[in-house]
Design a protein around this motif. Structure first.
Motif, mmCIF file in Angstrom:
data_model
loop_
_atom_site.group_PDB
_atom_site.id
_atom_site.type_symbol
_atom_site.label_atom_id
_atom_site.label_comp_id
_atom_site.label_asym_id
_atom_site.label_seq_id
_atom_site.Cartn_x
_atom_site.Cartn_y
_atom_site.Cartn_z
ATOM 1 N N SER A 57 -56.314 -9.115 -11.953
ATOM 2 C CA SER A 57 -57.811 -9.251 -12.253
ATOM 3 C C SER A 57 -58.215 -8.134 -13.089
ATOM 4 O O SER A 57 -57.660 -6.912 -13.038
ATOM 5 C CB SER A 57 -58.298 -9.127 -10.895
ATOM 6 O OG SER A 57 -58.491 -8.012 -10.368
ATOM 7 N N LEU A 98 -60.863 -6.360 -12.266
ATOM 8 C CA LEU A 98 -60.806 -5.316 -11.401
ATOM 9 C C LEU A 98 -59.862 -4.459 -10.886
ATOM 10 O O LEU A 98 -60.031 -3.193 -10.727
ATOM 11 C CB LEU A 98 -61.617 -5.939 -9.881
ATOM 12 C CG LEU A 98 -63.040 -6.418 -10.128
ATOM 13 C CD1 LEU A 98 -63.541 -7.037 -8.609
ATOM 14 C CD2 LEU A 98 -64.061 -4.997 -10.010
ATOM 15 N N ASP A 132 -64.275 -7.805 -13.719
ATOM 16 C CA ASP A 132 -64.915 -8.422 -12.335
ATOM 17 C C ASP A 132 -63.623 -9.176 -11.817
ATOM 18 O O ASP A 132 -62.457 -8.627 -11.997
ATOM 19 C CB ASP A 132 -65.688 -9.551 -12.618
ATOM 20 C CG ASP A 132 -65.417 -10.576 -13.692
ATOM 21 O OD1 ASP A 132 -64.327 -10.714 -13.727
ATOM 22 O OD2 ASP A 132 -66.434 -11.108 -14.474
ATOM 23 N N GLY A 133 -63.734 -10.029 -10.904
ATOM 24 C CA GLY A 133 -62.494 -10.890 -10.413
ATOM 25 C C GLY A 133 -61.796 -11.799 -11.361
ATOM 26 O O GLY A 133 -60.847 -12.313 -10.725
ATOM 27 N N ARG A 158 -58.967 -13.391 -13.410
ATOM 28 C CA ARG A 158 -57.626 -13.025 -13.378
ATOM 29 C C ARG A 158 -57.083 -13.569 -14.673
ATOM 30 O O ARG A 158 -57.219 -14.562 -15.046
ATOM 31 C CB ARG A 158 -56.849 -13.701 -12.072
ATOM 32 C CG ARG A 158 -57.239 -13.303 -10.867
ATOM 33 C CD ARG A 158 -56.412 -13.486 -9.560
ATOM 34 N NE ARG A 158 -56.712 -12.827 -8.566
ATOM 35 C CZ ARG A 158 -56.493 -11.571 -8.167
ATOM 36 N NH1 ARG A 158 -55.599 -11.096 -8.937
ATOM 37 N NH2 ARG A 158 -56.764 -10.985 -6.855
#
Length: 258
Positions: free
Chosen positions: A36, A38, A87-88, A90
């Motif tokens: 990800s 993040l 952000d999340g 992937r």
């Protein structure tokens, strides 16, 4: 006002730049399918922490931004040109990723960016990234005492346009020193022989941003930060912090440690 840095200050900026270089190298190594954005931000954050450096990105809020920036990297994927929020999301096979990172060390800033493909690359993406890197090299090559800002801009723009790529009109490079963004502005397109004369001690961030579809227009995403190409085509962003010296340009964020 443009601040000329002493040779000692340039050495200190090199130290900050090398923290950025290590962070980008670590992020590039960590980037893989399924990872990800993040997680990549956390990788860069750890490099900064280990170096005792701060982030000029984290909490940064210019006048256009609706909220402070929440990461230590900008992570821009595919049609996102710059300022992507980590952000999340992937990473997927074939994603084109641009990572921008900065560091503050002992009161001095460094700023750099790179673009790469995760997994199996498209030929068009490889060419786009290679052209962006050549444009950056051309801009650095023009960053010599006696030239002008327009010479850097012309060198970058000529390379980009020759490849048929679009250029963001309102965004480009910038001076850098005690703060991430200082005077002068460094456009990615311009006329040679125009603009501010380059002098020993000037330090600038040179950063080509190429849009593969050939159009220059873009828009801000709903998050108020991410800038995306209007035609949905992919983009690449590369950047180095460069000191202009009487001995030639010195790349302070070089990832070969020089």
């Amino acid at each position: 006002m443009v601040e000329l840095k002493t040779d000692t200050s340039i050495d200190a900026m090199h130290a900050a730049g090398q923290v950025v270089a290590r962070a980008l190298t670590a992020v590039r190594q960590a980037a893989d399918v399924g990872v990800s954005l993040l997680e990549l931000d956390a990788v860069a954050h750890e490099v900064l922490r280990e170096a005792g450096a701060g982030s000029p990105f984290l909490g940064y809020r210019p006048s256009f931004a609706p909220t402070p920036f929440p990461g230590v990297i900008c992570a821009s994927v595919n049609d996102a040109i710059v300022h992507g929020i980590p952000d999340g999301y992937r990473l997927r096979d074939g994603d084109l990723v641009s990572i921008d990172c900065g560091a503050l060390l002992d009161g001095w800033a460094g700023d750099s960016a790179l673009s790469f493909v995760v997994g199996t690359p498209r030929a068009a993406d490889v060419t786009l990234i290679e052209t962006a890197e050549r444009a950056l090299e051309a801009g650095i090559g023009a960053a010599v005492v006696g030239n002008r800002i327009g010479d850097i801009a012309h060198a970058i723009g000529t390379m980009c346009r020759a490849g048929g790529y679009g250029i963001m009109e309102d965004f480009g490079g910038h001076g850098i020193g005690r703060h991430m963004h200082e005077d002068p502005g460094v456009p990615n397109e311009g006329r040679p022989g125009r603009g501010l004369p380059l002098r020993h001690g000037m330090v600038i961030a040179i950063e080509p941003m190429l849009i593969s579809g050939g159009r220059d227009d873009y828009h801000a995403a709903a998050d108020g930060w991410t800038l995306r190409s209007n035609d949905g085509t992919r983009a690449a962003h590369v950047e180095h912090t460069v000191a202009i010296t009487k001995d030639g340009p010195r790349v302070l964020t070089s990832r070969d440690g020089l």
